[in-house]
Design a protein around this motif. Structure first.
Motif, PDB file in Angstrom:
ATOM      1  N   ILE A  12      23.769   1.616  27.427  1.00  0.00           N
ATOM      2  CA  ILE A  12      22.315   1.576  27.590  1.00  0.00           C
ATOM      3  C   ILE A  12      21.704   2.310  26.403  1.00  0.00           C
ATOM      4  N   ALA A  51      17.875   2.821  23.939  1.00  0.00           N
ATOM      5  CA  ALA A  51      16.419   2.859  24.108  1.00  0.00           C
ATOM      6  C   ALA A  51      15.748   2.729  22.754  1.00  0.00           C
ATOM      7  N   ARG A  53      14.206   1.021  27.680  1.00  0.00           N
ATOM      8  CA  ARG A  53      15.661   1.071  27.845  1.00  0.00           C
ATOM      9  C   ARG A  53      16.205  -0.341  27.966  1.00  0.00           C
TER      10      ARG A  53
END
Length: 183
Positions: A15, A17, A31
């Motif tokens: 993940i 961002a 995100r």
């Protein structure tokens, strides 16, 4: 033969961002999931590069796979990609998770993307990245041109060094010349 084809898989997911100052990013940073695509390409060894296997990895978002799929279908023909099924952007499984950034969803999507990816790599001639007939969309997606150009640059720099006579270094060796002006 397939000796020039790339061997690749969608290995991991993370993940990430966007930074808040990035165009298109929200103030607190959006995100999103990125998938690591690892690659191994057999190339003929050269005098400089005895290593005949190039290895590298790129991180791509799901939307990058969607764009690649559209480009490939246009470039090589939809019929050649009949077996390659991109996982849907939104499906019923996503409803089982609170977010499409949950680990269970991401791992399932990674596995589905890898299945799709293996079918893409089976398209005859398209994945022979070192050859001129390789898919340009696939080469761009994998940054293959940059990888191949770096290898080419290493080879040409090294062959130039071999053809130029070596000049003995004056003073204390490479990079230690004084900057002080004696005048």
């Amino acid at each position: 033969g397939g000796e020039q084809g790339v061997v690749s898989s969608v290995r991991r997911v993370r993940i990430a961002a966007t930074s808040s100052g990035q165009p298109g990013g929200s103030l607190r940073g959006e995100r999103f999931a990125e998938y690591e695509v690892v690659c191994k390409l057999q190339v003929p060894p050269t005098q400089v590069d005895k290593e005949s296997t190039l290895k590298w990895a790129v991180w791509r978002r799901f939307s990058d796979f969607v764009k690649l799929d559209a480009s490939l279908r246009h470039e090589v023909g939809d019929w050649r990609l009949q077996q390659a099924k991109l996982p849907p952007r939104h499906d019923l499984r996503a409803a089982l998770f609170a977010s499409n950034l949950e680990a269970g969803f991401l791992e399932q999507r990674r596995a589905d993307l890898d299945s799709y990816w293996q079918q893409v790599l089976r398209v005859e001639r398209a994945s022979e990245l070192a050859k001129p007939h390789a898919s340009q969309a696939l080469k761009a997606f994998l940054d293959a041109n940059a990888v191949l150009q770096q290898r080419e640059a290493r080879n040409s720099q090294s062959s130039q060094r071999q053809t130029q006579p070596q000049q003995p270094q004056q003073g204390g060796g490479a990079g230690t010349q004084s900057c002080d002006d004696p005048r």
